[in-house]
Design an enzyme around this catalytic site. Structure first.
Site, short mmCIF file in Angstrom:
data_model
loop_
_atom_site.label_atom_id
_atom_site.label_comp_id
_atom_site.label_asym_id
_atom_site.label_seq_id
_atom_site.Cartn_x
_atom_site.Cartn_y
_atom_site.Cartn_z
N LYS A 48 0.84 -1.21 0.00
CA LYS A 48 0.00 0.00 0.00
C LYS A 48 0.87 1.26 0.00
CE LYS A 48 -3.54 2.63 0.46
NZ LYS A 48 -4.38 2.84 -0.74
N ASN A 87 -12.96 3.38 -6.00
CA ASN A 87 -12.50 3.57 -4.64
C ASN A 87 -11.94 4.96 -4.47
OD1 ASN A 87 -9.43 3.73 -3.80
ND2 ASN A 87 -9.49 2.54 -5.70
N LEU A 116 -5.29 7.03 -0.04
CA LEU A 116 -3.90 6.67 0.29
C LEU A 116 -3.66 6.51 1.79
CD1 LEU A 116 -1.96 8.76 -2.38
CD2 LEU A 116 -2.44 6.32 -2.41
N CYS A 119 -2.27 8.79 -8.14
CA CYS A 119 -3.50 8.48 -7.41
C CYS A 119 -4.53 9.59 -7.64
CB CYS A 119 -3.25 8.36 -5.91
SG CYS A 119 -4.79 8.01 -5.03
N ILE A 131 -1.37 0.48 -15.40
CA ILE A 131 -1.82 1.81 -15.10
C ILE A 131 -2.43 1.88 -13.69
CG2 ILE A 131 -2.39 2.46 -17.48
CD1 ILE A 131 -5.33 1.74 -16.88
N ASN A 132 -2.57 3.09 -13.19
CA ASN A 132 -3.33 3.30 -11.97
C ASN A 132 -4.83 3.35 -12.34
OD1 ASN A 132 -4.09 4.16 -9.29
ND2 ASN A 132 -2.01 4.96 -9.07
#
Ligand SMILES: Cc1cc2nc3c(=O)[nH]c(=O)nc-3n(C[C@H](O)[C@H](O)[C@H](O)COP(=O)(O)OP(=O)(O)OC[C@H]3O[C@@H](n4cnc5c(N)ncnc54)[C@H](O)[C@@H]3O)c2cc1C
Ligand SMILES: Cc1cc2nc3c(=O)[nH]c(=O)nc-3n(C[C@H](O)[C@H](O)[C@H](O)COP(=O)(O)O)c2cc1C
Ligand code: FES
Lengths: 305, 260
Positions: A45, A69, A73, A129, A191-192
């Site tokens: 994470k 989501n 973070l 993010c 990818i994110n």
């Protein structure tokens, strides 16, 4: 299992299946349920300098073949991670990649320096993010900012390979990938999550408190495959591909468009054993294709008419 | 884990009861725990994608039961899983209700919140407790499994919003009158009801354990999608509903953050 052994940026992985950051906690959460030593690697994470409590609830919502989501973070901070999580995780025979981020360039560098001297195998810088205002996406949506934060971190990182994780929330991903390579990244993760939104038609309110969230899961796979393909055309450094992988066939697709390893995210929620099934499936596939190593598949998409 | 569906019984338009055979699961589950479930159809379709959390109703021999309310895609597919078909699920998750001996216990349930209370009722009764069940619902349709409870409880008090069965009241009304007399309370149901039950208990100085529902993606502590807030001394701390819960001390829950 040598057919699955891969070398990414100088680090050997027993197989190319890595769990994606944010979907596998600190690895330990899953250790009770599966043998995590069978994984090629674990990307933990996203870690920041200080502990972060994340966004208000609700933070998740399922969408068609995917989920949104906006965790924000949330993490325990780098010091607590190194003290309380990493020693336990290191007991398992798997590669540890630490995903990290900062709110400012200075903070990126600060975390990178600490991690560079830690007992980990690789760093993965998250500049993508979509769920936090500062940091993250700000650095991932302007190629000159990307170049700046990557080169500053590069100077601070002396001992470990550096992956940079790209955002799909840009019109053209190629300049970002190029900026990373030119600024000293050893590899690209792509990818994110894709920025998305879902609204409850009865209350007329967004399902997620943050209004928007990051979309992941099978729904995003075609976008991810296309983007990895595009990235592979402009960089020579290795690419770790991800986005919607839920079966070994999906993973094979990423290899064909240029990935040297894959990460599996949301699928861990659907079935904690899926990663291990993907390892098995890829091994059988590689053998059936007569490959001596899975990396022979990388970039072998046939675009001829 | 995998199991065979032995029964998938329609209780009424809103609720079903599923019995699943799995010796492995049955040996390890504890009252108040839950399970993440995925049907064979779900596996094939990848939509709905995620597994769904359900409380364990009870374990009998090699089987366990789930009570489910029809809500959306996932529960719809569960209705379409016939006896004889295979269903996938996690091991038993979360912490459960703690069992106590020889005490005067109240159970408070709202609607489908009855699901995790049957098993603990049996255990409490076997351990010499006196057990009263307060069971509330919108109407008669919500008052399910009441007959199964009867051998395991001393007193049953039913309320409905429309008075179609039991007293026409919220379940908290009769509960409030008696609350101070209990040694401990276990509750499961809508969050507002759990908040009200907890506030009554705090006022009366009665310990209260509530089982909370939060949307869950992983159910195993990794995604951080199921955060709830509880007070620890002066501090407000975050807990994962799936791992540190779903049962929490109702007097410590920060209800404003949970009832949104
Ligand atoms: C620990 C726990 C125990 C539960 N026990 C039971 C039980 O014993 N019986 C029962 O009928 N229901 C129970 N629920 C609620 C149940 O999980 C939801 O009703 C179910 O997931 C709805 O799925 P769906 O696909 O039909 O609905 P959809 O609305 O299509 O679901 C969309 C998404 O929202 C989630 N979701 C929807 N409602 C809830 C809810 N109330 N709580 C958590 N997630 C939700 C789903 O899991 C899914 O990810 C429990 C929830 C939790 C967290
Ligand atoms: C709940 C959740 C949390 C995530 N957290 C992070 C994170 O902390 N850092 C990061 O780089 N990516 C994070 N991601 C993105 C994933 O690592 C991955 O890039 C993305 O989900 C696409 O892959 P998938 O479709 O296989 O999930 C997160 C994704 C999810 C679903
Ligand atoms: S559901 Fe993922 S952490 Fe609780």
């Amino acid at each position: 299992m040598s057919v699955l052994k891969v070398n990414i940026c100088g680090v050997e992985f027993k197989n190319p299946v890595i769990t994606a950051s944010g979907t596998f906690g600190y690895g330990l959460e899953y250790a009770r349920f599966i043998d995590i030593s069978k994984l090629g690697g674990i990307s933990v994470k996203g870690i920041s300098y200080n502990e972060v409590r994340g966004n208000p609830m609700p933070r998740i919502m399922e969408t068609t073949s995917g989920m949104l989501n906006a965790i924000g973070l949330q993490n325990v901070g780098v010091h607590k991670f190194l003290k309380e999580k990493l020693p336990l995780l290191r007991k398992y025979d798997t590669r540890v990649i630490v995903n990290f981020w900062g709110k400012t360039i200075e903070e990126y560098v600060q975390v990178a320096e600490i991690l560079d001297n830690a007992d980990i195998d690789m760093l993965e810088m998250n500049i993508s993010c979509p769920n936090v205002k500062e940091g993250g996406i700000a650095f991932g949506s302007d190629p000159s900012m990307t170049a700046k934060v990557v080169s500053e971190c590069r100077k601070a990182i002396r001992n470990k390979p550096l992956l940079v994780k790209l955002s799909p929330n840009v019109t053209d991903i190629k300049p970002f990938a190029k900026a990373c390579e030119d600024s000293g990244a050893d590899g690209i993760s792509a990818i994110n999550t894709l920025l998305g939104m879902a609204v409850n038609i009865h209350t007329r309110k967004p399902y997620i408190s943050n209004v928007t969230g990051g979309l992941s899961g099978p729904a995003i796979k075609p976008v991810a495959v296309r983007m990895v393909h595009e990235v592979s055309k402009v960089v020579k450094i290795p690419i770790v591909g991800m986005g919607g992988i839920i079966r070994w066939e999906d993973a094979a697709e990423f290899f064909l468009v240029g990935a040297s390893a894959v990460q599996v995210g949301t699928a861990n929620f659907v079935d904690p054993e899926l990663t291990l099934k993907i390892v098995d499936g890829l091994e059988k596939y590689a053998k059936s294709q007569g490959l001596s190593n899975i990396s022979e598949l990388t970039g072998k998409v046939d675009l001829s008419k | 884990m995998k199991g065979i569906i032995l029964k998938n019984e329609r209780l009424n338009d809103k609720y079903r009861l599923m019995e699943i055979e799995s010796p492995e699961f049955a040996q390890t589950a504890k009252p108040g725990q839950f399970v993440m479930v995925k049907t064979g159809l779900q596996d094939y379709l990848a939509d709905p994608l995620l597994r769904r959390p359900f409380g364990v109703v009870d374990v009998r021999g090699n089987t366990f039961r789930l009570l489910y309310m029809l809500v959306g895609k996932g529960t719809r597919l569960m209705t379409e899983s016939p006896a004889g078909s295979v269903i996938e699920f996690s091991s038993s998750l979360g912490n459960g209700f703690k069992s106590v001996k020889n005490q005067n216990i109240a159970l408070a349930a709202g609607g489908v919140g009855i699901a995790p209370l049957l098993w603990i009722a049996k255990l409490l009764k076997d351990d010499g407790c006196r057990v009263t069940l307060y069971f509330g619902g919108r109407n008669q349709e919500d008052i399910i499994l009441a007959d199964e409870f009867r051998p395991h409880i001393d007193k049953l008090i039913i309320t409905t919003d429309d008075g179609s069965i039991g007293e026409k009241a919220l379940v908290t009304a009769p509960f409030e009158k008696d609350a101070a007399g209990f040694d401990r309370v276990y509750a499961c149901g809508p969050k507002r009801m759990l908040q009200a039950v907890s506030e009554i208990c705090v006022k009366g100085g009665v310990p209260v354990d509530v089982s909370l529902d939060e949307r869950m993606a992983c159910g195993m502590g990794a995604c951080l999608g199921c955060i709830i807030y509880v007070r620890e001394g002066e501090e407000t701390v975050q807990k994962r509903c799936c791992v540190e819960g779903p049962v929490f001390d109702g007097s410590k829950v920060v209800w404003e953050s949970v009832c949104r």
